[in-house]
Write a protein that holds these residues in place. Structure first.
Motif, PDB file in Angstrom:
ATOM      1  N   ASN A  63       0.832  -1.205   0.000  1.00 43.51           N
ATOM      2  CA  ASN A  63       0.000   0.000   0.000  1.00 43.51           C
ATOM      3  C   ASN A  63       0.867   1.256   0.000  1.00 43.51           C
ATOM      4  O   ASN A  63       0.514   2.252  -0.621  1.00 43.51           O
ATOM      5  CB  ASN A  63      -0.928  -0.020   1.213  1.00 43.51           C
ATOM      6  N   VAL A  64       2.006   1.190   0.671  1.00 45.88           N
ATOM      7  CA  VAL A  64       2.909   2.352   0.665  1.00 45.88           C
ATOM      8  C   VAL A  64       3.383   2.622  -0.765  1.00 45.88           C
ATOM      9  O   VAL A  64       3.428   3.768  -1.217  1.00 45.88           O
ATOM     10  CB  VAL A  64       4.119   2.093   1.596  1.00 45.88           C
ATOM     11  N   GLY A 102       8.375  -0.208   1.404  1.00 43.16           N
ATOM     12  CA  GLY A 102       7.529  -1.340   1.014  1.00 43.16           C
ATOM     13  C   GLY A 102       8.322  -2.636   1.031  1.00 43.16           C
ATOM     14  O   GLY A 102       7.879  -3.657   1.565  1.00 43.16           O
ATOM     15  N   ALA A 103       9.538  -2.590   0.476  1.00 48.23           N
ATOM     16  CA  ALA A 103      10.375  -3.787   0.425  1.00 48.23           C
ATOM     17  C   ALA A 103      10.708  -4.269   1.831  1.00 48.23           C
ATOM     18  O   ALA A 103      10.697  -5.473   2.098  1.00 48.23           O
ATOM     19  CB  ALA A 103      11.658  -3.491  -0.336  1.00 48.23           C
ATOM     20  N   ALA A 104      10.988  -3.328   2.747  1.00 50.12           N
ATOM     21  CA  ALA A 104      11.336  -3.733   4.109  1.00 50.12           C
ATOM     22  C   ALA A 104      10.164  -4.445   4.770  1.00 50.12           C
ATOM     23  O   ALA A 104      10.340  -5.472   5.439  1.00 50.12           O
ATOM     24  CB  ALA A 104      11.742  -2.511   4.925  1.00 50.12           C
ATOM     25  N   VAL A 105       8.944  -3.930   4.579  1.00 56.03           N
ATOM     26  CA  VAL A 105       7.779  -4.594   5.157  1.00 56.03           C
ATOM     27  C   VAL A 105       7.602  -5.981   4.534  1.00 56.03           C
ATOM     28  O   VAL A 105       7.305  -6.961   5.233  1.00 56.03           O
ATOM     29  CB  VAL A 105       6.508  -3.737   4.974  1.00 56.03           C
ATOM     30  N   ALA A 162      -6.837   1.763  -2.535  1.00 51.97           N
ATOM     31  CA  ALA A 162      -5.432   2.141  -2.514  1.00 51.97           C
ATOM     32  C   ALA A 162      -5.247   3.422  -1.715  1.00 51.97           C
ATOM     33  O   ALA A 162      -6.065   4.337  -1.780  1.00 51.97           O
ATOM     34  CB  ALA A 162      -4.927   2.328  -3.940  1.00 51.97           C
ATOM     35  N   GLY A 163      -4.181   3.470  -0.934  1.00 50.28           N
ATOM     36  CA  GLY A 163      -3.878   4.688  -0.199  1.00 50.28           C
ATOM     37  C   GLY A 163      -4.563   4.784   1.139  1.00 50.28           C
ATOM     38  O   GLY A 163      -4.480   5.810   1.794  1.00 50.28           O
ATOM     39  N   SER A 164      -5.241   3.719   1.550  1.00 49.75           N
ATOM     40  CA  SER A 164      -5.868   3.772   2.866  1.00 49.75           C
ATOM     41  C   SER A 164      -5.441   2.560   3.678  1.00 49.75           C
ATOM     42  O   SER A 164      -5.466   1.425   3.172  1.00 49.75           O
ATOM     43  CB  SER A 164      -7.385   3.849   2.714  1.00 49.75           C
ATOM     44  N   ILE A 165      -5.000   2.807   4.907  1.00 49.07           N
ATOM     45  CA  ILE A 165      -4.496   1.711   5.735  1.00 49.07           C
ATOM     46  C   ILE A 165      -5.620   0.741   6.071  1.00 49.07           C
ATOM     47  O   ILE A 165      -5.468  -0.479   5.971  1.00 49.07           O
ATOM     48  CB  ILE A 165      -3.843   2.276   7.006  1.00 49.07           C
ATOM     49  N   GLY A 166      -6.779   1.307   6.447  1.00 52.20           N
ATOM     50  CA  GLY A 166      -7.928   0.455   6.729  1.00 52.20           C
ATOM     51  C   GLY A 166      -8.284  -0.403   5.528  1.00 52.20           C
ATOM     52  O   GLY A 166      -8.583  -1.590   5.651  1.00 52.20           O
TER      53      GLY A 166
END
Lengths: 396, 316
Positions: A84-85, A268-271, A308-312
């Motif tokens: 998502n990031v 993103g890659a780290a997550v 896209a763009g929302s954590i929820g």
């Protein structure tokens, strides 16, 4: 149809306003109660009572252990948060997200397994490392690979970026599958260490049972949500939104677009790498079959389905893409649907288990037609899309 | 690095590479047509191809031929192949149209964001693949051997089998035909106009919806033809065959410059050849890797592919 949609929209926005209007204490209490609910959820004594009266089908999964299903859900949720990031905030279409997952998983496997060739053949390590020590290394390596892959490719735009990331992920997978020097090819690396921790009576917490892993993942997810939320509300997050909306305008306004795109890619890659380490800790075995392109696409579907763009949205989407197909397996048991059908003397497997991805595919299309912005969109994006819908194409 | 192998097998590697490349190119045309007009990666196109492979096998099965039956006479075989081409092309074309009408058109009407199309494409792909998986019990389905596997003719070490000859000639005819259709006919003019500027074309009286539907059908027809030759080349098909072939064909389209018809043809053939030479050099387990390495290296130096992207632009 349109009237129904209007009513649905007004109802959902009314709920949103009502939630916003609540005092902060009430919202925090609600959130804490929901988190507590998530922690209790994998217990059988708990979820079996969740049978909502009047609903024929239980909401829990009957074919597979609920804790296992929840673990896989949480796993994809963490990956969706990372993607998502990249896709949601910075607007970079990344089709090869599982490549970074592979980096994380293989790092843990190589450093913690006594069967690893680093120990048995090359003598680089004296003995296997503990799981916990390898986590920072795995995350750092995933981050580094994000920078290495991002630096030459992020100058490409849009669909070309998609195909190049896809190509890189496939390259990582094929190399992992075929080469024998370190990664053992298709045979993979067995005996990967589990996370540490013991119950008071001396038995290890993290064995092959899914429940503790689900709790661990849930805790990691809560931490990740906290970090990503703060990041999105910072200068970095605003730069990402500017890049997503109009890269040239952002550059002209003095946003170093390339650097921030690289940041988004690396975070993103780290997550993704973190998710790989947790997965390797549970699975105890790592080979290339998990890193297939299908899985990258599934995570992308999760992000966009949620919004896209929302954590929820990322959390909801990640949960649904695993849970719906798993839950569909139990539908047949409840209604007593036939497992096979005979047509022209041939037996066809028509059980919901077999058809679950067919139904899931149709559901994806239907949801996107009615909510193209995703199920739980970011507010700013939803407003932009509403504007877009007004300027419908000249002639259709 | 096995140069001896490459030199020794060069003629055979070239012919098989050309045949594989022709199949890639035919599928790649479908990706490139849709991309040129809609700026949309039609991920469901791989399933359009997959259904074509079954369309051909079902056609042959309707005439009582399966993987165990012996080769029919040459005339009958050619007739059966022609029938299978028509059937598979029609089936693939209708499936492509079905995808456009159910998965893409409703979104276009709502002016949905581009990424939403990606999700409906993935959804359509899942649905079609799983449907065929259920219908075929997830088994491999064999195709009958219609043409003899012996050498048709050979010139100085270059030998060609009947299947290879037929694949190459039909593929060339289809590609030239498509090029003529897009560049020389009234319908083609409509396609180029919409590719160049959809809204202006619509204002000038081009029926945009019909042009888009036409583009999907054309791509489907090409994929159907490719499907027949893929059946004859590999002798079998599966419900998930579209995935890898679709991926390669899409890479081929990008290699040539996505949105560019001639680019897709060149990209496909090039990919087929490079893969073959590369697998002779480095070993066949690296075949799939070579395709992606070539693609990425090329995109580093020519970010829009070999011929650049243009369906309406360059020759407009």
């Amino acid at each position: 149809m349109t009237a129904l949609r209007e009513r649905w929209h007004s109802a959902s926005s009314a709920i949103g306003r009502r939630v916003d209007g609540l005092p902060k204490s009430a919202r925090i209490t609600g959130l804490l109660a929901f988190i507590a609910f998530l922690y209790v959820l994998p217990n059988k004594w708990f979820y079996e009572y969740l049978n909502i009266p009047g609903l024929w089908i239980p909401l829990y999964t009957t074919r597979n252990d609920m804790a296992a299903v929840l673990f896989y859900c949480a796993w994809i949720v963490l990956l969706s948060l990372g993607l998502n990031v990249v896709v949601g905030y910075a607007g970079l279409l990344d089709l090869g997200f599982f490549g970074f997952f592979a980096v994380g998983a293989y790092t843990v496997a190589l450093l913690t397994s006594p069967e690893s060739k680093l120990i048995t053949e090359y003598n680089w390590l004296e003995s296997p490392w503990p799981w916990l020590v390898t986590i920072p290394i795995a995350i750092a390596l995933a981050l580094l690979s994000g920078v290495l892959i991002g630096a030459p490719t992020l100058r490409l735009r849009g669909d070309y970026l998609a195909i190049v990331t896809l190509g890189f992920a496939e390259m990582i997978r094929i190399i992992a599958k075929n080469q024998d020097w370190i990664l053992n090819g298709d045979r993979g690396i067995p005996q990967v260490a589990h996370p540490p921790g013991k119950y008071p009576d001396g038995t290890a917490i993290f064995q092959f049972e899914f429940k503790p892993y689900y709790w661990l993942l849930l805790t990691v997810i809560i931490g990740a949500v906290f970090l990503i939320r703060n990041l999105a509300n910072s200068r970095v997050g605003r730069a990402w939104v500017a890049i997503r909306e109009d890269e040239d305008a952002a550059e002209l306004m003095g946003v170093p677009t390339f650097r921030f795109k690289l940041w988004a890619f690396a975070i993103g890659a780290a997550v993704g790498g973190l998710s790989g380490t947790l997965w390797a800790g549970q699975a105890n075995f790592v080979n290339s079959s998990t890193f297939s392109l299908e899985n990258s696409i599934l995570v992308l579907a999760a992000v966009l389905l949620g919004g896209a763009g929302s954590i929820g949205g990322a959390i909801l989407g990640g949960f649904l893409v695993i849970y719906i197909p798993e839950w569909l397996r139990s539908v047949g048991d409840v209604f007593g649907l036939p497992e096979t059908a005979t047509v022209f003397g041939n037996d066809f497997d028509v059980s919901p288990t077999s058809l679950r991805y067919f139904i899931f595919g149709i559901l994806l299309i239907v949801v996107m037609i009615f909510r193209p912005q995703g199920l739980w969109p970011n507010r700013r994006r939803a407003a932009e899309l509403k504007d877009r819908q007004k300027e419908v194409a000249v002639v259709e | 690095m096995d140069f001896a192998e490459l030199v020794r097998g060069f003629p055979e590697l070239t012919t098989t590479g050309l045949v594989q490349g022709a199949i890639y190119a035919l599928i790649a045309l479908g990706y490139t047509l849709v991309y040129g007009v809609l700026r949309l990666i039609n991920f469901a196109h791989s399933e359009v191809f997959m259904i074509g492979t079954f369309g051909a096998i079902w056609t042959w099965a309707a005439f009582g031929l399966n993987s165990n039956s012996g080769a029919p006479s040459v005339g009958r075989a050619l007739l059966l192949i022609a029938l299978a081409i028509v059937a598979a092309a029609l089936l693939s074309g209708s499936v492509a149209l079905l995808i456009e009408v159910t998965a893409y058109r409703p979104l276009r009407r709502r002016n949905a964001p581009p990424l939403a199309f990606l999700i409906t494409a993935i959804g359509a792909s899942y649905a079609l693949m799983e449907l065929m998986g259920t219908l075929t019990q997830r088994r491999q389905v064999g195709a009958p051997a219609l043409l003899p596997a012996k050498t048709l003719f050979s010139i100085g070490g270059w030998s060609v089998t009947p299947v290879q000859m037929l694949t190459l000639s039909v593929a060339i005819v289809m590609m030239v035909g498509l090029d003529w259709f897009v560049n020389r006919t009234r319908f083609g003019k409509g396609i180029r106009a919409v590719a160049q500027d959809a809204n202006t074309a619509a204002l000038m009286g081009v029926n945009k919806s019909r042009v888009i539907a036409l583009v999907f059908v054309l791509g489907g027809l090409m994929a159907g033809v490719a499907a027949v030759f893929s059946d004859m080349k590999s002798g079998n098909t599966r419900y998930n065959i579209g995935f890898l072939l679709g991926l390669k064909a899409f890479s081929a389209a990008v290699l040539g410059g996505i949105g560019n018809l001639r680019g897709a043809a060149i990209g496909g053939v090039l990919l087929g050849l490079v893969e073959n030479y590369g697998s002779a050099l480095f070993g066949s387990q690296w075949r799939d890797l070579i395709a992606f390495v070539v693609l990425i290296v090329l995109l580093m130096f020519r970010p829009t592919g070999l011929l650049g992207e243009s369906l309406g632009r360059a020759r407009a």
